[in-house]
Design a protein around this motif. Structure first.
Motif, PDB file in Angstrom:
ATOM      1  N   GLY A 193       0.793  -1.205   0.000  1.00  0.00           N
ATOM      2  CA  GLY A 193       0.000   0.000   0.000  1.00  0.00           C
ATOM      3  C   GLY A 193       0.828   1.259   0.000  1.00  0.00           C
ATOM      4  O   GLY A 193       0.275   2.335  -0.080  1.00  0.00           O
ATOM      5  N   MET A 194       2.154   1.172   0.118  1.00  0.00           N
ATOM      6  CA  MET A 194       2.976   2.387   0.116  1.00  0.00           C
ATOM      7  C   MET A 194       3.452   2.685  -1.306  1.00  0.00           C
ATOM      8  O   MET A 194       3.649   1.777  -2.100  1.00  0.00           O
ATOM      9  N   ASP A 195       3.647   3.947  -1.580  1.00  0.00           N
ATOM     10  CA  ASP A 195       4.125   4.386  -2.888  1.00  0.00           C
ATOM     11  C   ASP A 195       5.587   3.971  -3.056  1.00  0.00           C
ATOM     12  O   ASP A 195       6.456   4.440  -2.324  1.00  0.00           O
ATOM     13  N   PRO A 196       5.899   3.095  -4.024  1.00  0.00           N
ATOM     14  CA  PRO A 196       7.285   2.645  -4.197  1.00  0.00           C
ATOM     15  C   PRO A 196       8.238   3.767  -4.607  1.00  0.00           C
ATOM     16  O   PRO A 196       9.446   3.649  -4.422  1.00  0.00           O
ATOM     17  N   GLU A 197       7.709   4.847  -5.147  1.00  0.00           N
ATOM     18  CA  GLU A 197       8.558   5.973  -5.544  1.00  0.00           C
ATOM     19  C   GLU A 197       9.209   6.652  -4.339  1.00  0.00           C
ATOM     20  O   GLU A 197      10.222   7.327  -4.478  1.00  0.00           O
ATOM     21  N   LEU A 198       8.627   6.472  -3.158  1.00  0.00           N
ATOM     22  CA  LEU A 198       9.204   7.067  -1.954  1.00  0.00           C
ATOM     23  C   LEU A 198      10.545   6.427  -1.597  1.00  0.00           C
ATOM     24  O   LEU A 198      11.375   7.041  -0.945  1.00  0.00           O
ATOM     25  N   ALA A 199      10.755   5.192  -2.037  1.00  0.00           N
ATOM     26  CA  ALA A 199      11.971   4.459  -1.676  1.00  0.00           C
ATOM     27  C   ALA A 199      13.229   5.177  -2.152  1.00  0.00           C
ATOM     28  O   ALA A 199      14.197   5.306  -1.401  1.00  0.00           O
ATOM     29  N   ILE A 215      12.895  11.512   9.982  1.00  0.00           N
ATOM     30  CA  ILE A 215      12.305  12.807   9.617  1.00  0.00           C
ATOM     31  C   ILE A 215      11.546  12.679   8.301  1.00  0.00           C
ATOM     32  O   ILE A 215      10.432  13.199   8.157  1.00  0.00           O
ATOM     33  N   PHE A 216      12.124  11.976   7.342  1.00  0.00           N
ATOM     34  CA  PHE A 216      11.470  11.763   6.052  1.00  0.00           C
ATOM     35  C   PHE A 216      10.136  11.041   6.235  1.00  0.00           C
ATOM     36  O   PHE A 216       9.115  11.446   5.676  1.00  0.00           O
ATOM     37  N   ARG A 252       6.216  12.659   5.589  1.00  0.00           N
ATOM     38  CA  ARG A 252       5.282  12.090   4.607  1.00  0.00           C
ATOM     39  C   ARG A 252       4.041  11.490   5.256  1.00  0.00           C
ATOM     40  O   ARG A 252       3.178  10.951   4.578  1.00  0.00           O
ATOM     41  N   GLY A 253       3.971  11.559   6.595  1.00  0.00           N
ATOM     42  CA  GLY A 253       2.819  11.038   7.306  1.00  0.00           C
ATOM     43  C   GLY A 253       2.701   9.520   7.260  1.00  0.00           C
ATOM     44  O   GLY A 253       1.603   8.969   7.316  1.00  0.00           O
ATOM     45  N   LEU A 254       3.835   8.831   7.172  1.00  0.00           N
ATOM     46  CA  LEU A 254       3.848   7.370   7.085  1.00  0.00           C
ATOM     47  C   LEU A 254       4.020   6.750   8.472  1.00  0.00           C
ATOM     48  O   LEU A 254       4.506   7.400   9.398  1.00  0.00           O
ATOM     49  N   SER A 255       3.663   5.490   8.586  1.00  0.00           N
ATOM     50  CA  SER A 255       3.866   4.745   9.825  1.00  0.00           C
ATOM     51  C   SER A 255       5.330   4.343   9.928  1.00  0.00           C
ATOM     52  O   SER A 255       5.838   3.618   9.066  1.00  0.00           O
ATOM     53  N   CYS A 293       9.748   0.774   8.477  1.00  0.00           N
ATOM     54  CA  CYS A 293      10.926   0.033   8.940  1.00  0.00           C
ATOM     55  C   CYS A 293      10.791  -1.458   8.651  1.00  0.00           C
ATOM     56  O   CYS A 293      11.789  -2.121   8.354  1.00  0.00           O
ATOM     57  N   ASP A 294       9.568  -1.986   8.716  1.00  0.00           N
ATOM     58  CA  ASP A 294       9.350  -3.381   8.325  1.00  0.00           C
ATOM     59  C   ASP A 294       9.737  -3.601   6.866  1.00  0.00           C
ATOM     60  O   ASP A 294      10.321  -4.630   6.513  1.00  0.00           O
ATOM     61  N   SER A 295       9.434  -2.632   6.021  1.00  0.00           N
ATOM     62  CA  SER A 295       9.759  -2.791   4.600  1.00  0.00           C
ATOM     63  C   SER A 295      11.254  -2.605   4.332  1.00  0.00           C
ATOM     64  O   SER A 295      11.787  -3.137   3.362  1.00  0.00           O
ATOM     65  N   ILE A 296      11.937  -1.884   5.199  1.00  0.00           N
ATOM     66  CA  ILE A 296      13.363  -1.620   5.049  1.00  0.00           C
ATOM     67  C   ILE A 296      14.223  -2.758   5.594  1.00  0.00           C
ATOM     68  O   ILE A 296      15.307  -3.041   5.082  1.00  0.00           O
ATOM     69  N   ALA A 297      13.756  -3.422   6.628  1.00  0.00           N
ATOM     70  CA  ALA A 297      14.577  -4.392   7.369  1.00  0.00           C
ATOM     71  C   ALA A 297      15.250  -5.458   6.497  1.00  0.00           C
ATOM     72  O   ALA A 297      16.453  -5.704   6.663  1.00  0.00           O
TER      73      ALA A 297
END
Length: 174
Positions: A1-7, A63-64, A68-71, A76-80
């Motif tokens: 559900g997150m915008d992949p462009e934010l990565a 901060i980023f 962006r108002g993200l959880s 962090c789960d997606s980054i791990a």
């Protein structure tokens, strides 16, 4: 559900924060060298401190995420998993550089020497009363394999819906 462009934006912020934090901590760590030769200290390829990079990257990415108002936990789960595979690759770099993280003496067939290490191989041997032909465990290889296994565990966890933060905590635990 997150915008992949934010990565890509997040990676840029992590890199900038990581480099800045790394350099800043190296200045505090070796204040005398910085005060003596500030231009050379700041603009050389040396003088980066891992923990400063970790802290700087953490702060800028946090901060980023907030801007962006993200959880935070969900992101962090997606980054791990990426962090785990990045650490595996980094350990291979440590092996190639021989940067002081070699293992204990051994006679296993895959043992190694680090005569061209960037950090004190010969002084480490002398300090430990070991001869120059000592073979040691290639600890960075073991660590790279371990981080690779952590990556596989975390990557497989993403297939089933987890509460926010579970993958992050497994990363930290493993």
């Amino acid at each position: 559900g997150m915008d992949p462009e934010l990565a890509s934006s997040m990676v840029l912020w992590a890199a900038l924060g990581g480099l800045g934090g790394s350099r800043l901590l190296s200045i505090f760590d070796d204040w005398h060298a910085f005060v003596t030769h500030p231009f050379e200290f700041i603009f050389t390829g040396a003088g980066f401190v891992f923990y400063g990079g970790l802290l700087g990257g953490f702060v800028t990415v946090s901060i980023f995420i907030r801007s962006r108002g993200l959880s935070w936990l969900r992101v962090c789960d997606s980054i791990a998993p990426g962090l785990a595979i990045g650490q595996a690759i980094g350990r291979i770099g440590c092996l190639l550089a021989g940067d002081g993280d070699w293992g204990t003496p051994t006679t296993v067939p895959w043992a190694m020497r680090y005569p061209n290490a960037i950090i004190g191989w010969e002084s480490w041997l002398k300090a430990n009363g070991l001869p120059l032909d000592t073979l040691v465990h290639p600890a960075p290889i073991y660590e790279a394999l371990g981080y690779g296994a952590v990556f596989l565990v975390l990557w497989s966890m993403r297939r089933s819906r987890q509460p926010d933060g579970v993958i992050l905590w497994w990363y930290l635990l493993l």
